[in-house]
Scaffold this motif. Structure first.
Motif, PDB file in Angstrom:
ATOM      1  N   ASP A  98       0.828  -1.209   0.000  1.00  0.00           N
ATOM      2  CA  ASP A  98       0.000   0.000   0.000  1.00  0.00           C
ATOM      3  C   ASP A  98       0.860   1.257   0.000  1.00  0.00           C
ATOM      4  O   ASP A  98       0.442   2.302  -0.490  1.00  0.00           O
ATOM      5  N   LEU A  99       2.045   1.169   0.575  1.00  0.00           N
ATOM      6  CA  LEU A  99       2.911   2.336   0.721  1.00  0.00           C
ATOM      7  C   LEU A  99       3.860   2.545  -0.448  1.00  0.00           C
ATOM      8  O   LEU A  99       4.107   3.682  -0.862  1.00  0.00           O
ATOM      9  N   VAL A 100       4.409   1.458  -0.989  1.00  0.00           N
ATOM     10  CA  VAL A 100       5.397   1.580  -2.066  1.00  0.00           C
ATOM     11  C   VAL A 100       4.746   2.235  -3.281  1.00  0.00           C
ATOM     12  O   VAL A 100       3.685   1.823  -3.732  1.00  0.00           O
ATOM     13  N   GLY A 101       5.394   3.285  -3.769  1.00  0.00           N
ATOM     14  CA  GLY A 101       4.892   4.017  -4.925  1.00  0.00           C
ATOM     15  C   GLY A 101       4.071   5.241  -4.553  1.00  0.00           C
ATOM     16  O   GLY A 101       3.749   6.056  -5.414  1.00  0.00           O
ATOM     17  N   ALA A 102       3.718   5.387  -3.273  1.00  0.00           N
ATOM     18  CA  ALA A 102       2.947   6.557  -2.843  1.00  0.00           C
ATOM     19  C   ALA A 102       3.796   7.816  -2.962  1.00  0.00           C
ATOM     20  O   ALA A 102       4.995   7.807  -2.691  1.00  0.00           O
ATOM     21  N   SER A 103       3.173   8.899  -3.389  1.00  0.00           N
ATOM     22  CA  SER A 103       3.869  10.189  -3.484  1.00  0.00           C
ATOM     23  C   SER A 103       4.129  10.731  -2.087  1.00  0.00           C
ATOM     24  O   SER A 103       3.277  10.628  -1.200  1.00  0.00           O
ATOM     25  N   VAL A 104       5.302  11.319  -1.906  1.00  0.00           N
ATOM     26  CA  VAL A 104       5.690  11.870  -0.612  1.00  0.00           C
ATOM     27  C   VAL A 104       5.698  13.390  -0.718  1.00  0.00           C
ATOM     28  O   VAL A 104       6.290  13.951  -1.641  1.00  0.00           O
ATOM     29  N   ALA A 115       9.820   4.151  -1.727  1.00  0.00           N
ATOM     30  CA  ALA A 115      10.451   3.068  -2.484  1.00  0.00           C
ATOM     31  C   ALA A 115      10.363   1.734  -1.751  1.00  0.00           C
ATOM     32  O   ALA A 115      10.336   0.676  -2.380  1.00  0.00           O
ATOM     33  N   ASP A 116      10.309   1.784  -0.403  1.00  0.00           N
ATOM     34  CA  ASP A 116      10.282   0.540   0.368  1.00  0.00           C
ATOM     35  C   ASP A 116       9.953   0.863   1.820  1.00  0.00           C
ATOM     36  O   ASP A 116       9.976   2.022   2.231  1.00  0.00           O
ATOM     37  N   LEU A 126      10.766   4.291   6.380  1.00  0.00           N
ATOM     38  CA  LEU A 126      10.367   4.424   4.987  1.00  0.00           C
ATOM     39  C   LEU A 126      11.605   4.743   4.173  1.00  0.00           C
ATOM     40  O   LEU A 126      12.397   5.610   4.549  1.00  0.00           O
ATOM     41  N   THR A 127      11.797   4.047   3.063  1.00  0.00           N
ATOM     42  CA  THR A 127      12.834   4.422   2.119  1.00  0.00           C
ATOM     43  C   THR A 127      12.155   5.341   1.125  1.00  0.00           C
ATOM     44  O   THR A 127      11.229   4.935   0.419  1.00  0.00           O
ATOM     45  N   VAL A 148      -0.929   9.473   6.283  1.00  0.00           N
ATOM     46  CA  VAL A 148      -0.818   8.454   5.242  1.00  0.00           C
ATOM     47  C   VAL A 148      -2.215   8.268   4.666  1.00  0.00           C
ATOM     48  O   VAL A 148      -3.136   7.887   5.390  1.00  0.00           O
ATOM     49  N   ASP A 149      -2.365   8.560   3.387  1.00  0.00           N
ATOM     50  CA  ASP A 149      -3.652   8.388   2.702  1.00  0.00           C
ATOM     51  C   ASP A 149      -3.440   7.349   1.609  1.00  0.00           C
ATOM     52  O   ASP A 149      -3.013   7.673   0.500  1.00  0.00           O
ATOM     53  N   VAL A 150      -3.712   6.076   1.950  1.00  0.00           N
ATOM     54  CA  VAL A 150      -3.465   4.971   1.029  1.00  0.00           C
ATOM     55  C   VAL A 150      -4.300   5.112  -0.235  1.00  0.00           C
ATOM     56  O   VAL A 150      -3.809   4.911  -1.343  1.00  0.00           O
ATOM     57  N   GLU A 151      -5.569   5.481  -0.074  1.00  0.00           N
ATOM     58  CA  GLU A 151      -6.455   5.600  -1.235  1.00  0.00           C
ATOM     59  C   GLU A 151      -5.967   6.655  -2.221  1.00  0.00           C
ATOM     60  O   GLU A 151      -6.083   6.478  -3.430  1.00  0.00           O
ATOM     61  N   ALA A 152      -5.420   7.756  -1.707  1.00  0.00           N
ATOM     62  CA  ALA A 152      -4.919   8.818  -2.578  1.00  0.00           C
ATOM     63  C   ALA A 152      -3.471   8.575  -2.995  1.00  0.00           C
ATOM     64  O   ALA A 152      -2.938   9.308  -3.837  1.00  0.00           O
ATOM     65  N   GLY A 153      -2.815   7.560  -2.410  1.00  0.00           N
ATOM     66  CA  GLY A 153      -1.410   7.297  -2.728  1.00  0.00           C
ATOM     67  C   GLY A 153      -0.524   8.440  -2.285  1.00  0.00           C
ATOM     68  O   GLY A 153       0.374   8.859  -2.997  1.00  0.00           O
TER      69      GLY A 153
END
Length: 170
Positions: A98-104, A115-116, A126-127, A148-153
């Motif tokens: 759910d976290l990998v690829g999310a915009s920071v 990234a990880d 968090l990497t 952390v908003d998983v749905e919105a990435g």
């Protein structure tokens, strides 16, 4: 669908015991003698025969792993459970996928992407791959990662000064 709860590490000793990278918030409830786990890659289900902590590291023994040779063969295998077997989720718990690829973001500025997730005994990290391509480790604690908003990435950081500086890159 299944959920990853651990990754098997290197063998410990000669009787099939293995180190474990825990990927669950409830290891005391999840890793009990008699528990059955699926595997990825699929090597067949594993039944937990023994659990112990040695020098702060969780060690597991499975009925299907009789010796060090077999323990070495299954190194890096992921232990999984069916989603139906998981307990009610904590609102502050997320899956790695759910976290990998999310915009920071820091405030409203995008600074990179996740990234990880590196799990550790004291805290997770968090990497974050910055827009420059450099990667930094960010403690995954509420004070630094308040949203952390998983749905919105989307992951929002409130980093202390210098945390995202490239001289701290991996």
């Amino acid at each position: 669908m299944s959920t990853v709860v651990a990754r098997l590490g290197r063998p410990h000793g000669i009787r099939g015991e293995v180190t474990v990278e825990v990927r669950t918030d409830d290891p005391d409830e999840r890793f009990v003698v008699g528990a059955r786990f699926g595997t990825d890659p699929d090597i067949g289900d594993l039944t937990l025969a023994r659990v112990r902590v040695h020098n702060g590291r969780l060690l597991l023994t499975f009925e299907e792993v009789p010796d060090r040779n077999r323990a070495e063969e299954i190194r890096n295998t992921l232990l999984t459970v069916d989603d139906a077997d998981t307990t009610e989720e904590d609102e502050d718990a997320w899956y790695v996928e759910d976290l990998v690829g999310a915009s920071v973001f820091v405030a409203d500025e995008r600074v990179g992407e996740v990234a990880d997730l590196v799990t550790g005994p004291a805290q997770d990290l968090l990497t974050v791959k910055l827009l420059s391509g450099a990667e930094v480790l960010v403690p995954f604690v509420t004070e630094i990662v308040p949203e952390v908003d998983v749905e919105a990435g989307r992951v929002v950081l409130d980093p202390p000064a210098g945390l995202l500086d490239e001289e701290n890159a991996l």
